[in-house]
Enzyme design. Structure first.
Site, short mmCIF file in Angstrom:
data_model
loop_
_atom_site.label_atom_id
_atom_site.label_comp_id
_atom_site.label_asym_id
_atom_site.label_seq_id
_atom_site.Cartn_x
_atom_site.Cartn_y
_atom_site.Cartn_z
CB SER A 113 -0.93 -0.06 1.21
OG SER A 113 -1.92 0.94 1.12
CG ASP A 173 -6.49 -3.61 -3.30
OD1 ASP A 173 -7.30 -2.70 -3.01
OD2 ASP A 173 -5.27 -3.51 -3.11
CG HIS A 214 -5.81 -2.04 0.33
ND1 HIS A 214 -4.93 -1.98 -0.73
CD2 HIS A 214 -5.27 -1.28 1.31
CE1 HIS A 214 -3.91 -1.19 -0.40
NE2 HIS A 214 -4.09 -0.76 0.83
#
Lengths: 201, 390
Positions: free
Chosen positions: B151, B316, B349
């Protein structure tokens, strides 16, 4: 991986490898466990990428140190620039595609040359099976009709036509059996069709 | 597989000012970090782990002062784990502006003698990377075996590859993106607005009032949390399940999902700093290495030298596989070594933090292959000045 090891493991790939110039850029579409790229990288100093969708094959490539891009070949080669590769390989996987024509067009876009192989449906035991009223099951087509991943059945003659129509010129066409070229009656006696193609200028 | 065990963080104080991308600078600051494993004699086996929005330097092991505090990537890092600390020397560092020990808005501004609060300078991903590079200098690491993050952490790893191309051999970018979408920024701004409109925020100087903008932080976390989960995962975990037998015909908690999000929000607001949340979401929004190349990411990545492992997760939707495709396409265009995996995991995610055999095995295989690599030709530490984006 050296030539002897490749020849032992996959004689068909060993035959095809001699067409690929050293120190060139190669894309292997449907690269499986990455054995061909492994050989080309170590023995011929080629730089290349493989495309593969199966998780376990992607892992096998990573273990070999083969650069692999996990994606569905049906989605085309949009990640790659025009003319990015000296050679694009598509070995024993084109017959599994829904969009054969689209993929072949994309192969012609990203590579100067292409090498395509697929099971020759006109191999004599296949013809015999059909004459006997059954779908062929052989070493190169080892699946029953209801569970085969091979969506497309083509012969050497069929493929030449399609290659031409997407802008690829046939440089060489060889029928292999057990990795060895078949000289006499190739479209009968060869179980694997191998085409060496070049983008028409 | 075992844990790295009990870990104690270390602190390093930097007296030389760090020039920030905004043009501001931070004069005197500390970075908190943890290390696991042993640095080898050639100093070639170091791996830097960059953290995401709400994480810290505490990446693996058990915190010495709290046995319940397990590192946020403990499933990934440790002896015998995918990033094996028997082979690698792993560093986790808390970024500037965070609230877990490194200098942040709750610390005293030496210029005023009061907490920075809203005066803490806006920091970017690139600023963090510059600060991390200084820490690497202190630790005597001229070249990392790998810089790795998920991320926002992946953005830092990507920045390392462009800002200090000689200082890493491998760049591992997981569930990340080369820039936020309008939708991503929109979610971030909802979160920020929730915080700044909380009456207890006091323009960022809530420390002086002895309050915390708890309700704002709580909503910010709830919004953020929605984007970390996939629709299917949420449906699977909560569906339309009710907290009690029937509808309550009010505005309390009816559904399990409401209860879950409120719980997450409450928990988060009890430990996270509101100013830090603002800072980090801005760092996310501003990240766009292609910006100074007219949006051309291929050009932005042209100076990279590392080999890349890029991983995305099919469900995601925050940083979808398409965002990773953009990175991969730019790397391929530059003929960089890149392996890209798209893991068909259901968790959205958050998948980058969770156990998934395909994901873990791939990371393991990657690090296994590079564990005996030698450092590339003696590389001198290149101290790159902080370039201010036009």
């Amino acid at each position: 991986m050296n030539f002897a090891e490749l020849n032992q493991l996959r004689p068909d790939l060993a035959f095809i490898a001699h067409w690929i110039a050293p120190n060139t850029q190669v894309l292997d579409v449907g690269c499986g466990d990455g054995v061909m790229l492994d050989y080309l990288q170590t023995d011929k100093s080629c730089q290349g990428y493989g495309i593969e969708i199966e998780d376990d094959q992607v892992l096998a490539c990573a273990k070999r140190g083969v650069q692999v891009i996990q994606q569905d070949m049906e989605k085309g080669l949009g990640l790659f620039d025009d003319h990015a590769f000296a050679t694009v390989l598509c070995l024993s996987s084109l017959q599994m595609m829904k969009n054969v024509e689209g993929l072949l067009t994309d192969i012609a876009r990203v590579g100067r040359e292409a090498i395509v192989s697929f099971p020759n449906f006109a191999y004599w035991p296949h013809r015999l099976a059909l004459l006997q009223g059954r779908m062929p099951v052989s070493k190169t087509l080892p699946y029953q009709w209801y569970d085969t991943p091979n969506l497309r059945c083509a012969t050497i003659g069929d493929f030449t036509e399609l290659a031409n129509s997407v802008g690829l010129e046939v440089l060489e066409c060889v029928a292999l059996h057990n990795g060895q070229p078949v000289e006499w009656l190739p479209n009968w006696r060869g179980s694997l069709a191998v085409f060496r193609l070049r983008r028409k200028s | 597989m075992s844990s790295v065990g009990i870990v104690t963080p270390q602190i390093h104080r930097f007296s030389e000012p760090l020039l920030l991308q905004s043009g501001a600078s931070i004069a005197d600051y500390t970075l908190m970090f943890e290390t696991y494993g042993q640095l080898n004699s050639t100093r070639s086996n170091a791996v830097l782990i960059c953290h995401a929005l709400n994480a810290s330097h505490h990446v693996a092991g058990i915190a010495a002062d709290d046995a319940g505090d397990i590192g946020w990537w403990d499933n990934m890092i440790g002896p015998g784990k995918p990033l094996d600390t028997n082979h690698f020397f792993v560093i986790g560092v808390n970024n500037l502006g965070s609230c877990f020990g490194s200098t942040g808005p709750m610390h005293i501004n030496p210029a005023t003698g009061k907490p920075y609060g809203a005066d803490f300078p806006v920091v970017t991903v690139e600023d963090w990377v510059n600060a991390q590079a200084r820490l690497a200098d202190v630790l005597g690491i001229t070249q990392f075996a790998a810089v790795m993050g998920g991320s926002l952490g992946g953005m830092q790893a990507l920045s390392w590859s462009t800002m200090y191309p000689d200082r890493l051999r491998h760049c591992v970018v997981i569930a990340s993106t080369a820039k936020l979408s309008a939708q991503n920024i929109a979610f971030n701004d909802v979160a920020r607005q929730a915080i700044v409109s909380d009456p207890d925020f006091h323009g960022g100087d809530f420390y002086a009032h002895n309050v915390v903008p708890k309700s704002g932080l709580r909503v910010a976390r709830m919004v953020g949390h929605i984007t970390y989960l996939s629709n299917d995962d949420m449906a699977e975990k909560f569906g339309r399940d009710l907290k009690s037998d029937d509808y309550q015909f009010g505005f309390g908690v009816d559904f399990e999902i409401e209860s879950y999000l409120r719980y997450q929000g409450d928990k988060f607001s009890s430990y996270f700093d509101a100013n830090t949340y603002l800072l980090i979401t801005k760092a996310l929004d501003y990240f766009d290495p292609a910006r100074k190349y007219d949006g051309n990411l291929t050009q932005a990545l042209a100076m990279t030298k590392a080999q890349f492992l890029v991983i995305s997760f099919t469900t995601d939707w925050r940083f979808s596989p398409e965002r990773s495709h953009e990175i991969v396409r730019a790397l391929l265009s530059n003929q960089r070594n890149v392996t890209y995996a798209e893991i068909d995991a259901p968790h959205g995610h958050d998948a980058f933090l969770l156990e998934d055999a395909r994901y873990m095995n791939l990371v393991r295989a990657y690090f296994e292959r590079i564990k005996d690599e030698r450092p590339e030709n003696a590389i001198s530490v290149t101290k790159k000045s902080t370039e201010v984006r036009a």
